[in-house]
Write an enzyme that holds these catalytic residues in place. Structure first.
Site, short mmCIF file in Angstrom:
data_model
loop_
_atom_site.label_atom_id
_atom_site.label_comp_id
_atom_site.label_asym_id
_atom_site.label_seq_id
_atom_site.Cartn_x
_atom_site.Cartn_y
_atom_site.Cartn_z
N ARG A 311 0.90 -1.13 -0.17
CA ARG A 311 -0.02 0.09 0.11
C ARG A 311 0.96 1.13 -0.18
O ARG A 311 1.68 1.35 0.94
CB ARG A 311 -0.97 0.03 1.23
CG ARG A 311 -1.88 -0.95 1.41
CD ARG A 311 -3.06 -1.05 0.45
NE ARG A 311 -3.94 -2.38 0.36
CZ ARG A 311 -4.81 -2.64 1.09
NH1 ARG A 311 -5.36 -1.67 2.10
NH2 ARG A 311 -5.63 -3.73 0.89
N GLU A 313 0.72 4.22 1.04
CA GLU A 313 -0.04 5.40 1.70
C GLU A 313 1.10 5.71 2.48
O GLU A 313 1.86 5.40 2.98
CB GLU A 313 -0.90 4.53 2.67
CG GLU A 313 -2.25 3.89 1.99
CD GLU A 313 -3.36 3.27 3.10
OE1 GLU A 313 -3.38 3.96 3.97
OE2 GLU A 313 -3.59 2.38 2.62
N ARG A 319 -0.25 2.12 13.22
CA ARG A 319 -0.86 1.01 12.57
C ARG A 319 -0.60 0.63 11.01
O ARG A 319 -1.23 -0.32 10.50
CB ARG A 319 -2.27 1.02 13.06
CG ARG A 319 -3.07 1.96 12.31
CD ARG A 319 -4.71 1.59 12.72
NE ARG A 319 -5.72 2.44 12.00
CZ ARG A 319 -6.69 2.44 12.08
NH1 ARG A 319 -7.35 1.60 12.67
NH2 ARG A 319 -7.54 3.28 11.44
N HIS A 320 -0.04 1.55 10.37
CA HIS A 320 0.18 1.43 9.01
C HIS A 320 1.62 1.01 8.63
O HIS A 320 2.45 1.61 9.14
CB HIS A 320 -0.17 2.68 8.29
CG HIS A 320 -1.53 3.17 8.28
ND1 HIS A 320 -2.27 3.94 9.14
CD2 HIS A 320 -2.66 2.72 7.50
CE1 HIS A 320 -3.63 3.93 8.83
NE2 HIS A 320 -3.76 3.44 7.90
N GLU A 462 -9.70 -1.63 13.34
CA GLU A 462 -10.01 -2.46 12.14
C GLU A 462 -8.86 -3.60 11.80
O GLU A 462 -7.61 -3.33 11.54
CB GLU A 462 -10.11 -1.64 11.02
CG GLU A 462 -10.65 -2.64 9.68
CD GLU A 462 -10.32 -1.93 8.31
OE1 GLU A 462 -9.57 -2.52 7.33
OE2 GLU A 462 -10.30 -0.64 8.20
N SER A 465 -11.47 -6.09 6.37
CA SER A 465 -12.48 -5.56 5.62
C SER A 465 -13.07 -6.57 4.62
O SER A 465 -12.20 -6.99 3.89
CB SER A 465 -11.81 -4.36 4.86
OG SER A 465 -12.83 -3.52 4.34
N ARG A 513 -1.42 -6.57 12.13
CA ARG A 513 -2.53 -5.93 13.25
C ARG A 513 -3.17 -7.00 14.11
O ARG A 513 -3.33 -6.55 15.13
CB ARG A 513 -3.39 -5.18 12.34
CG ARG A 513 -3.20 -4.05 11.85
CD ARG A 513 -4.41 -3.06 11.21
NE ARG A 513 -4.02 -2.00 10.58
CZ ARG A 513 -4.92 -1.04 9.72
NH1 ARG A 513 -6.10 -1.28 9.98
NH2 ARG A 513 -4.43 -0.04 9.29
#
Length: 539
Positions: A311, A313, A319-320, A462, A465, A513
């Protein structure tokens, strides 16, 4: 002529004196060379060292200690039967055993040297003491071995009258008779294992207040991973993967492996890494989503995969990560996507029970360094509608829209509210707003605002998903265009549904996670062996 004669006489005297000086120097040099040669010969033969008076001291431990030559698989030494530290109690009072491990700490005291030998998470106290077969030289050698060096020892397991609190093996110690350095660590280490293992609390019982910061740990990750807590964390992580595989295999799922280099962004949007692909460009997969669905269309019925997910991001949060391990599954159903939702929920319940029952030792080891609260869950899991979650937040004074995604603070608050009301750290939110879900998500047939999608949460964050996927190709094209996705780049994916595809649903889980939140840790970098984020690409 007289002058010349006087000069000749002076020169002759000077030459004679020089020759005499040279002979003395040569004699002295030869004497020193002989002495050095004898000393070197002594040392090479391991016969001993000089004492304070310069006299040679016999070394009775010759051949029982030293630095081994580099192991290049020249000899097998099959007579050396090695024992694990955790199994040493079975050998108390019996024959000598061989053990390989790292020098965790060492302390010399007079004619003794105490070592703590570490083998992964297990530790045992060892003693080298001057005796009939142990020399002062051997004790000195043992005391000078650098921390973290790998050694082989031959020793006798001896019961001790008082427990050795500093070691995992508390009822015994090893009386060393032979010790050899197999791989020597450098003298100055960038961090000490004892410091990196200290309890992560404000209370410092040692009064040293020594902490190793995160960057130092990650810059020297190989050392950091040797701490008991890290050894346990990554064994727990292996346990999550094993349980995930075993549970789903028992439910009739097939493990598949999907491409990580793809022609189009699998989730849509700009959060993808572009890579050069010969004369063209490609992307690193954001998820195995499209290929899981194609596998369902290919009649595999129930599939799962474990692999890297990327990812792009620019999120520097707790948490990323830009690369993580995805635990993904997809499943055909008969008439309602809740068939899949319940399967995933039951899978999580089984994973939580498996960790609790089979990995209690690892959980306890992590708890020695970090504050770990037992993870609570209900059986069957709690399922709430997204609108119910929004209502709970509003009751707590939070203003949030019906079609607005949950922010991180609101996720955490909702987790606390759910824990207070239902006493569970794990719950499922169902029926998310359609506007915040990917293009392939099936809309709710009864309310166009919502979708047949769900997220699952641990301790208010989360970790999965998922949704029912659109399996009708024309409807899929319509939704893709709505999201401004170039359908020519996903033509093979859409075409796979033109051959007939059963209704299906699934989800993607972030493994790091799951472990972080099960243990209640504060940063995902603690559960990623070599983390990748916007600021870290090494080691």
């Amino acid at each position: 002529m007289v002058k010349d004669k006087e000069n000749i006489e002076v020169d002759s005297v000077a030459v004679a004196e020089q020759e005499q000086t040279s002979k003395k120097a040569a004699k002295k040099q030869a004497k020193e060379a002989l002495k050095a040669a004898k000393k070197a010969e002594h040392k090479a033969a391991g016969k001993g060292n000089d004492n304070a008076e310069g006299e040679s001291v016999e070394d009775c431990a010759v051949g029982r200690y030293g630095i081994s030559e580099m192991i290049q698989s020249k000899n097998k030494l099959e007579e050396r039967q090695f024992v694990l530290v955790q199994n040493l109690s079975e050998h108390i009072g019996k024959d000598l055993v061989w053990v390989r491990g790292r020098v965790h700490t060492s302390r010399s005291k007079g004619k003794q040297c105490f070592l703590i030998l570490r083998q992964q998470s297990s530790t045992v106290q060892c003693i080298v003491a001057v005796g009939d077969i142990i020399s002062k030289q051997m004790v000195k050698f043992a005391g000078n071995i650098h921390k973290e060096s790998i050694i082989d020892i031959q020793a006798k397991a001896v019961a001790v009258p008082n427990k050795i609190e500093a070691c995992t093996e508390q009822n015994l110690e090893l009386s060393i008779e032979q010790i050899f350095v197999i791989s020597q660590a450098k003298a100055q280490l960038p961090l000490q294992i004892e410091d990196a293992s200290r309890p992560d609390t404000s209370e410092d019982t040692d009064g040293l207040n020594i902490r190793v910061n995160q960057d130092t740990r990650l810059d020297n990750r190989v050392l950091d991973l040797r701490t008991p807590a890290n050894q346990a964390i990554f064994r727990l992580e292996a346990g999550v993967c094993r349980l995930f595989r075993d549970i789903l295999t028992d439910k009739g799922f097939t493990e598949i492996h999907t491409p990580k280099i793809i022609s189009a962004a699998s989730e849509g949007g700009a959060n993808v890494f572009t890579v050069s692909y010969f004369k063209d460009s490609a992307y690193l997969a954001q998820s195995p989503q499209l290929y899981k669905q194609m596998a369902i269309a290919a009649d595999f019925d129930k599939v799962y995969t474990v692999g890297a997910v990327f990812r792009a991001e620019d999120s520097n949060t707790h948490r990323h990560l830009t690369e993580f391990v995805g635990l993904d599954l997809e499943m055909a159903f008969k008439y309602h996507y809740h068939e899949v939702l319940h399967t995933i929920g039951d899978t999580f319940t089984a994973i939580f029970k498996g960790l609790r029952d089979r990995y209690s030792r690892e959980i306890e080891a992590v708890g020695q360094q970090y504050k770990v609260e037992p993870f609570k869950f209900l059986e069957p899991p709690l399922i709430l509608k997204f609108s119910d979650g929004v209502a709970m937040l509003r009751e707590a004074g939070v203003e949030t829209g019906d079609e607005e995604d949950l922010s991180t603070p609101n996720e955490k608050l909702l987790g606390r509210l759910v824990k207070a009301k239902y006493d569970t750290d794990f719950y499922i939110l169902d029926k998310f707003p359609l506007s915040i879900r990917p293009f392939y998500t099936m809309p709710d047939p009864n309310n166009p605002i919502y979708s047949n999608s769900y997220d699952m949460f641990m301790r208010g964050e989360e970790i999965l998903s998922g949704a029912q996927r659109i399996h009708d190709p024309d409807y899929l094209i319509e939704r893709a265009k709505h999201h401004n996705i170039d359908t020519s780049k996903i033509a093979a994916y859409i075409e796979s549904f033109r051959f007939g595809c059963p209704p299906h649903a699934g989800g993607g889980i972030g493994m790091e996670r799951v472990v972080m939140l099960y243990l209640g840790l504060d940063n995902i970098r603690k559960t990623s062996m070599f983390p990748r984020d916007p600021k870290r690409l090494t080691p």
